[in-house]
Write a protein that holds these residues in place. Structure first.
Motif, mmCIF file in Angstrom:
data_model
loop_
_atom_site.group_PDB
_atom_site.id
_atom_site.type_symbol
_atom_site.label_atom_id
_atom_site.label_comp_id
_atom_site.label_asym_id
_atom_site.label_seq_id
_atom_site.Cartn_x
_atom_site.Cartn_y
_atom_site.Cartn_z
ATOM 1 N N UNK A 131 0.831 -1.201 0.000
ATOM 2 C CA UNK A 131 0.000 0.000 0.000
ATOM 3 C C UNK A 131 0.864 1.249 0.000
ATOM 4 N N UNK A 132 0.464 2.274 -0.752
ATOM 5 C CA UNK A 132 1.102 3.583 -0.580
ATOM 6 C C UNK A 132 0.134 4.689 -0.975
ATOM 7 N N UNK A 133 0.439 5.879 -0.542
ATOM 8 C CA UNK A 133 -0.299 7.086 -0.937
ATOM 9 C C UNK A 133 0.523 7.797 -1.991
ATOM 10 N N UNK A 134 -0.108 8.217 -3.072
ATOM 11 C CA UNK A 134 0.632 8.920 -4.120
ATOM 12 C C UNK A 134 -0.105 10.173 -4.579
ATOM 13 N N UNK A 135 0.672 11.211 -4.818
ATOM 14 C CA UNK A 135 0.186 12.411 -5.518
ATOM 15 C C UNK A 135 1.062 12.580 -6.752
ATOM 16 N N UNK A 136 0.449 12.877 -7.873
ATOM 17 C CA UNK A 136 1.230 13.106 -9.100
ATOM 18 C C UNK A 136 0.728 14.375 -9.778
ATOM 19 N N UNK A 137 1.661 15.247 -10.146
ATOM 20 C CA UNK A 137 1.326 16.498 -10.835
ATOM 21 C C UNK A 137 1.664 16.336 -12.313
ATOM 22 N N UNK A 138 0.679 16.612 -13.152
ATOM 23 C CA UNK A 138 0.840 16.474 -14.613
ATOM 24 C C UNK A 138 0.775 17.851 -15.274
ATOM 25 N N UNK A 139 1.558 18.013 -16.363
ATOM 26 C CA UNK A 139 1.549 19.259 -17.132
ATOM 27 C C UNK A 139 1.542 18.887 -18.612
ATOM 28 N N UNK A 194 2.590 19.595 -22.198
ATOM 29 C CA UNK A 194 3.618 20.366 -22.902
ATOM 30 C C UNK A 194 3.610 19.901 -24.350
ATOM 31 N N UNK A 195 3.420 20.867 -25.241
ATOM 32 C CA UNK A 195 3.361 20.531 -26.674
ATOM 33 C C UNK A 195 2.346 19.423 -26.936
ATOM 34 N N UNK A 196 1.231 19.501 -26.247
ATOM 35 C CA UNK A 196 0.143 18.549 -26.492
ATOM 36 C C UNK A 196 0.230 17.245 -25.739
ATOM 37 N N UNK A 197 1.370 16.994 -25.096
ATOM 38 C CA UNK A 197 1.513 15.729 -24.366
ATOM 39 C C UNK A 197 1.527 15.967 -22.869
ATOM 40 N N UNK A 198 0.750 15.163 -22.174
ATOM 41 C CA UNK A 198 0.762 15.232 -20.707
ATOM 42 C C UNK A 198 2.011 14.558 -20.178
ATOM 43 N N UNK A 199 2.718 15.267 -19.299
ATOM 44 C CA UNK A 199 3.927 14.713 -18.691
ATOM 45 C C UNK A 199 3.831 14.815 -17.174
ATOM 46 N N UNK A 200 4.263 13.793 -16.517
ATOM 47 C CA UNK A 200 4.313 13.792 -15.041
ATOM 48 C C UNK A 200 5.525 14.623 -14.621
ATOM 49 N N UNK A 201 5.295 15.667 -13.838
ATOM 50 C CA UNK A 201 6.384 16.604 -13.511
ATOM 51 C C UNK A 201 6.766 16.579 -12.033
ATOM 52 N N UNK A 202 5.919 15.998 -11.207
ATOM 53 C CA UNK A 202 6.252 15.850 -9.778
ATOM 54 C C UNK A 202 5.438 14.693 -9.198
ATOM 55 N N UNK A 203 6.050 13.949 -8.280
ATOM 56 C CA UNK A 203 5.302 12.874 -7.583
ATOM 57 C C UNK A 203 5.712 12.855 -6.126
ATOM 58 N N UNK A 204 4.850 12.319 -5.299
ATOM 59 C CA UNK A 204 5.112 12.193 -3.862
ATOM 60 C C UNK A 204 4.478 10.874 -3.432
ATOM 61 N N UNK A 205 5.306 9.952 -2.995
ATOM 62 C CA UNK A 205 4.860 8.595 -2.636
ATOM 63 C C UNK A 205 5.223 8.340 -1.181
ATOM 64 N N UNK A 206 4.243 7.928 -0.401
ATOM 65 C CA UNK A 206 4.542 7.765 1.025
ATOM 66 C C UNK A 206 3.699 6.659 1.637
ATOM 67 N N UNK A 207 3.967 6.395 2.917
ATOM 68 C CA UNK A 207 3.128 5.505 3.732
ATOM 69 C C UNK A 207 3.090 4.082 3.186
ATOM 70 N N UNK A 208 4.272 3.597 2.771
ATOM 71 C CA UNK A 208 4.348 2.266 2.194
ATOM 72 C C UNK A 208 4.303 1.210 3.288
ATOM 73 N N UNK A 209 3.276 0.375 3.234
ATOM 74 C CA UNK A 209 3.160 -0.732 4.171
ATOM 75 C C UNK A 209 2.905 -2.008 3.381
ATOM 76 N N UNK A 210 3.198 -3.150 3.986
ATOM 77 C CA UNK A 210 3.158 -4.434 3.275
ATOM 78 C C UNK A 210 2.485 -5.475 4.153
#
Lengths: 132, 132, 132, 132, 132, 132, 132, 132, 132, 132, 132, 132
Positions: free
Chosen positions: H102-110, H112-128
């Motif tokens: 399990x994890x929590x993720x936030x991803x920021x997309x932008x 650019x030139x018509x294509x969506x690109x992931x520009x920032x991510x934050x992944x936390x709280x990883x449990x198994x």
């Protein structure tokens, strides 16, 4: 002689920290000082603000700071690095206990306008032992 | 007889430590004494300053120090080594508890100008047990 | 009958310990008594000084000592060994809690000049349980 | 010079241990050698039989033994004590890992019939670190 | 001399255990032997069946058993108690490791029909250390 | 430009370590280099012998070394200090796992006879994370 | 300039939190703000009610909040993301201890009707260190 | 519709990671992507090199990646942030065990030139969690 | 009906324990009662003395005792066994906390001279949970 | 609309619990309610007595109860199940700390004589986080 | 005599369990047998199906089962309860280790149609010790 | 009768899970089933995809699933809830060990078009015990 001066300045710096004497402590530090220490959680501390908080919010307690096995290397007439083992003895008079706190420290000094200033430090391996 | 004297001096040294009698304690130690002990975090303690801090900042509490299985070896008419098990019984009257503290100690003595002085010590294996 | 006497003396010895009655306790012990117990950290305790510290520095609290499954073996008309499970119930009135403390004990007795004296003991396996 | 010889002999002793060379190792030890070490569980080891078991039942592996911060004190022309930090580097080629093993050691040497013999040792504070 | 015999018999008993020699081991034990040991979980072991299981289901490995600080007390011409520290050195040749296993033991012996038999034992404080 | 050169040399040094290229690695180090690192157990490492053991007894595995947040300070035209976060990615292909190993490092460089040599290092705060 | 504004607003937001200034804090947040943080136990927090409880039930204590290594990315003229390391220094004057609390934070800002509002946050990796 | 596209792209990104498809994975990421994740030990990861190591040195295993409770916020027509809970199911066929990570993720997309690109991510709280 | 009576008597017994009503509690127990319980450290408790210590040295606190899933088996018209889950709810008003304490109990009852008496009990699996 | 009513009733139920309002709380519960919860130690709680103990022996403290991700399923016009994440925020004003307590809950409701009553509940996965 | 028979039947029952002899084991058990044991996780086991799984899926290994301190109470001519300490010795020939497994057991027997059947059991306090 | 049918269907569902019979298992589940279970890490599982992964990637092993203390409540003629304790016995034939795995489960059933379908489940309190 310069090596001795570096060691003497380092001892002074640590004593000012024990006495919570911010004025003299900060005079021995470069305003752009950088450092690694446990309180930085792996990040480099930059500038003096971080240390100042300690001086402003806590008070001194009876303890002694020892510099063991110091090794001074002159890098140029105006720069040097000192590495040493630091042991702090701290008395908790309420519980009649002595704590001995150990760390490894490296400090880089640079002479600017005639004054030696601490420009980088690295403190690690902090362990603590109490009298049984 | 000299072996007995070494054991007697060692017992005195430990008793002065219990009573926090710095004057007599320090008279039995060489000014350049060296030692390993848990409070040194693996580094050799040199000189008497380290011990003095204990005498100056803590006070004595009711306890007894036992030397068990002492082994004295005369190295020359003027030098000897004693090794023994040390058990300290300490009473915490507030909680009505007895602590028994164990360590292994080796102490090297040298006679200088007629006086036996402790010139090296090694203290290890400190464990602590409380009455249940 | 002698087996019963050995068990009775053992019960008395433990009760004197609970009541911190040194005079009667020490009368039941041989001056050269030896013993293993947790407070000895693996070393044999010799003589009565070690126990005396307990009587002198702590006070009695409400508790009861049970001897369970005693096994007495007469070794000769003048010597015997008793082995048993010992459970102490101890009340901490401040926290309204009962502690039950368990150990295994063996005690060797020898009759000298008509009086049975405890000459060796071995106490082990001390565990403690509190009421939940 | 004698101090240097003591340090040299100590280094040899440790190297013979690494190489499992019992013949040369035992020549450097007094038959009545005493010692404290973790394998003694708080009891003094007496004589050479204890060490011999190591030489006979295990084999050497690639490693290096360092003597750090040695401090030699001549107690008389025929006796000396050396104290030092010992770090062993040991390679486990199967897992491609390096272990660094640390301890504090004091060794007392006595010259008998012209030969220096180790007559007492005290080894403590054994810690182990692996490459991550 | 009898004290020496008791110590000698005790050493034999432990050696038979190492060699898994049940015939000789059982000849030294009284059929109604009692004992406390860690494998009894706080209960008294009675008779020889418990020990026999060890001899029948496990095999010997290279190791050595030391009796340290033995203390023999003759209780009568026909009975004695011996207390000592026992250290076993055990080699695990597969991992090139030495284990040192420590315990405290008391053993009560009684001479019946001319033969000394172990009639009670108490084994405690078992700790284990491996070479790092 | 010199700051960039210091960072470049530092990256090279770390890459030689990854590749186990002793010849080039040792060319970048002063023969009297000093350092603090976890494998030193709190003691200062002196000289190159300590590192050499790593190169000689272990082999390289697929991994990558990152220098993050580097901070270079020129102390004189011939001396500098660099501090940075180091993250090593290491693949264990047998278990299909990636390890990420973090530490803080400070390295002091001195130019001698035209060549920059690492004369002191301080490595701390080593932590390790595996892919879940 | 906008990047600087984003960093400035973030610093303000954290300072309002320290001062427990709900009025200004809430003005900088979008009413539909979402976030991940340790207090959410893995669930996304939605809206401002969750934060408000902190402001209403606890009071401010002497501490300082540092933003380290901030990284601002403008996503459009009206939106941005800032990521940074946050270290809080907190003084417990009762025990004369300083706590240093570390976390990683990402905050997404959106300009609505001319005002920048925090519309999403992600806070993780909270660790705490005390002065020894 | 754009929110749906952002969620679809995020699912694709995670599936490429599972399949170790570097070509498609890297096409969805901005070359200057920044991120926080457990493998960064509290430091911001910058650029794609860090992730690439995973793709190059490990192989895919049977597993499934779920996006739970996704929350997409359009920040502008060309930028968006998505936050969600990620649960990976992973089968270890050797031990017949299922792991749920399990994890929590936030991803920021932008875009650019018509294509969506992931520009920032934050992944936390990883449990198994493993099947019992 | 007799099964109901056994359950009723068991509930009474537990309630007398809660109320520390020794007179009624002891009337329901056979003087030779035996039992296993955590406070016995694996040994069988015999007779009433052990329980009496609880009634005499601690006082009652607000709590409730539940018998869950009771199973009564009539062994003869004059004997029965009841097995059940026992949950005690205990309020610590000082900390505003509720503790729930669980155990498994079996109780054997025998009717002697018209009165049912508890002649054996077995209490195990004691676990404790606090309100978070 | 009924789904909304079920969610509203669930929120009321939790609020009555916070306020320790037994009269209203119990009106929403079926007298034969069953449930699993950590305080039941794995056993099913039956009836209202178990809960009532909480209301009678503890008092309310400032806190807030959030229902997150609620999922209502109408099973028939007269029955429904709601499942949700519950987060309680609790302030300990003495230590200036906020606790966030998480659990998963399912509640089954049945309409009897026009009134919705909670007839079964299952509460699990209780974890607790404090502000650092 | 009947007490002896009960003890004999109990020993048989345990031996059949060791030998995995289901036919004879099940003949000694009432089809409606109830019991508490660690594998029941606090719930009462009802009937024989639970035990049968053990006999069907595991095989016997060399071990011995001891009944210590048995206490038999005749409840009527047709019913009895036996309580005892059970110690199992188990040999792991692969590792040359002996395990000693301890538990407390109570068993209730009822004679039906002339045959004694075990109708309830309670097994607790299972601990395990290995030879060092 | 319907209560019995619900219990029978529940037993079937669990048996299909043991046998890894996806076709029959999925026929008993509503396509929009929701559930809480340890593998969800506190999040609600929605739909059948999550379970399917288990059936597809692991295989069956010898074990038995018991439903203990089932409690069925009919909510309407077309809906019901069952709550029970589940104990799985699992044999690891390689190590000759039995595992007993415990959990609490609630399952909500709804009859749609004549077929009972599981529409919600809640599984918690999973603990595992091995034969010693």
């Amino acid at each position: 002689p310069e090596a001795a001066e570096i060691q003497h300045l380092t001892q002074q710096l640590l004593d000012y920290e024990v006495k919570r004497d911010w004025i003299n402590y900060s005079k021995l530090c470069h305003p752009s000082i950088t450092g690694f220490e446990p309180q930085g959680h792996g990040h480099m501390i930059k500038g003096l603000e971080f240390q100042r908080f300690y001086f402003e919010t806590t008070t001194t307690t009876p303890h002694k700071t020892l510099i063991m096995d110091p090794q001074v290397t002159m890098l140029s007439p105006e720069s040097a690095v000192i590495a040493y083992v630091r042991i702090c003895q701290k008395a908790d008079t309420a519980t009649n206990t002595i704590y001995s706190i150990h760390s490894n420290e490296s400090r880089v000094w640079k002479r600017i306008a005639g004054s030696w200033l601490n420009i980088h430090y690295h403190k690690s391996n902090t362990t603590k032992v109490a009298t049984p």
